[in-house]
Enzyme design. Structure first.
Site, mmCIF file in Angstrom:
data_model
loop_
_atom_site.group_PDB
_atom_site.id
_atom_site.type_symbol
_atom_site.label_atom_id
_atom_site.label_comp_id
_atom_site.label_asym_id
_atom_site.label_seq_id
_atom_site.Cartn_x
_atom_site.Cartn_y
_atom_site.Cartn_z
ATOM 1 N N ASP A 91 7.822 -60.875 29.731
ATOM 2 C CA ASP A 91 6.363 -60.837 29.840
ATOM 3 C C ASP A 91 5.872 -60.550 31.260
ATOM 4 O O ASP A 91 4.749 -60.911 31.620
ATOM 5 C CB ASP A 91 5.771 -62.141 29.321
ATOM 6 C CG ASP A 91 5.877 -62.241 27.807
ATOM 7 O OD1 ASP A 91 5.601 -61.234 27.129
ATOM 8 O OD2 ASP A 91 6.260 -63.310 27.300
ATOM 9 N N ASP A 152 6.569 -57.859 20.717
ATOM 10 C CA ASP A 152 5.599 -58.005 21.806
ATOM 11 C C ASP A 152 5.957 -57.170 23.036
ATOM 12 O O ASP A 152 5.086 -56.818 23.832
ATOM 13 C CB ASP A 152 5.498 -59.466 22.269
ATOM 14 C CG ASP A 152 5.479 -60.484 21.161
ATOM 15 O OD1 ASP A 152 6.050 -60.210 20.087
ATOM 16 O OD2 ASP A 152 4.934 -61.582 21.365
#
Length: 398
Positions: A91, A152
């Site tokens: 991330d 993601d």
């Protein structure tokens, strides 16, 4: 948008220099509390959304309070990278696109570009050549996470594309290309649904098995993951137009839209019956709205483009009508989000990412906002040194 900015300003005043938790508690954000760290510290995967809200709010309003908060928070991301604190995950795009790339694009903030490039290098280091994917979580030798990627990750790849543009080095985009292709091949199903996560053999590259971390089951369709996929393929198409990723994004969008309840606010997993009384996830709809706006902006003019743009407007309208926070005591912008239903975490609450993408969707609708990685690179270095008042707005200057 005015209401959202007022709400955000009030929350900023309450939190001060603290980063908020991932989700609200009874619709109210509290300072982040993680064992072993100071109250409100910059840890976790979601802090970039709070800083992203600050930069976006400043861009939309010009209010110095947002720029000042964004600058202070952005500095903490540089310290975090230098210390290597809580960065063993993919991330880095969420963290550094919305902090340092935003700061570089909006203010040419000194050091922002070099820090974002260093973050891109760290993300690049998570690529597993044998598997052809970026590992999502954990140290690369973690036996439980080795070879796992998740849907993601598409949203973090624009950091690599941005780094390729800034540095002129194709290695960033080549890794993003390989990862995107592997994701499309194995995490997108023939009907347009997506798997949340997938494991690969890291030596031979053999696809092993799909799984989920937050969905109803390994073969269900987690709503937020579907929204990440929709938006992620649209974003990556801008940098990899030869891969025809828009068709993939449209296929995923069709599946998402077809499985919404009549009020258009998604249940947390799209495989659940729409009348099951399971919790909603407004954040999935906010992400999907951004993806639909971006998708429509890239399609040729015509009925197809109009269809997806209207779908984005309809989702945004449903969010504004049913989920936008209006009461003064609410600390977030978007109610009825769900973080992790299976463990009862952040259910029917505001979420940092839901708030961010709700404001971004408003900005896309009202101002034609574009993601930072897709904008022309800002003049830098020597130009800034020669004319700081013209290059760096006063609210952003040191």
């Amino acid at each position: 948008m005015d209401l959202a900015l007022q709400q955000l300003a009030a929350t900023l005043r309450r939190l001060g220099q603290h980063f908020p938790a991932d989700t609200s508690e009874q619709q109210h954000y509290l300072p982040r509390q993680v064992e072993g760290t100071a109250l409100g510290a910059n840890v976790g995967w979601t802090t970039g959304f709070w800083t992203g809200l600050m930069w976006l709010a400043y861009e939309l309003s010009g209010q110095p309070q947002f720029a000042q908060a964004a600058r202070a928070q952005t500095a903490s991301f540089a310290h975090r990278l230098q210390a290597g604190r809580d960065l063993d995950h993919h991330d880095l795009g969420f963290l550094y696109l919305l902090s340092h790339v935003a700061a570089d694009q909006l203010c040419a903030l000194p050091g922002a570009r070099s820090t974002a490039l260093a973050a891109a290098d760290r993300l690049l280091g998570r690529f597993l050549p044998g598997a052809g994917v970026i590992q999502a979580w954990g140290r690369l030798d973690d036996p439980h996470e080795h070879g796992r990627t998740i849907i993601d990750c598409l949203m973090n790849l624009p950091l690599l594309h941005w780094a390729a543009r800034v540095s002129g080095e194709r290695r960033y985009t080549e890794v993003a290309r390989i990862h995107t292709l592997r994701t499309r091949e194995h995490l997108v199903r023939t009907d347009g649904a997506t798997y949340h996560t997938y494991f690969f053999d890291t030596l031979r590259g053999t696809p092993l098995r799909p799984s989920t971390h937050q969905g109803w089951s390994d073969d269900s369709c987690w709503a937020r993951g579907q929204a990440w996929a929709l938006y992620g393929f649209a974003l990556n198409h801008r940098h990899l137009p030869d891969l025809d990723l828009l068709d993939t994004a449209c296929h995923i969008a069709d599946y998402f839209l077809a499985r919404l309840p009549p009020d258009r606010i998604a249940l947390w997993d799209l495989s659940l019956p729409v009348d099951s009384n399971e919790p909603r996830d407004s954040s999935a709809c906010a992400i999907a709205a951004c993806g639909l706006f971006d998708l429509a902006a890239q399609l040729p003019a015509g009925p197809r483009q109009q269809h997806y743009r209207q779908a984005a407007i309809d989702l945004l309208g449903a969010l504004q009508k049913l989920c936008a926070a209006r009461m003064p005591q609410a600390g977030g912008l978007l109610l009825h989000g769900t973080y992790h239903r299976q463990i009862g975490l952040g259910v029917d609450e505001c979420t940092l990412w839901g708030d961010y993408y709700y404001l971004e969707a408003l900005a896309r609708w009202q101002h034609g906002w574009q993601s930072y990685d897709s904008r022309p690179l800002r003049a830098h270095a020597s130009a800034a040194a020669q004319s700081p008042q013209q290059t760096v707005p006063a609210a952003c200057a040191s």
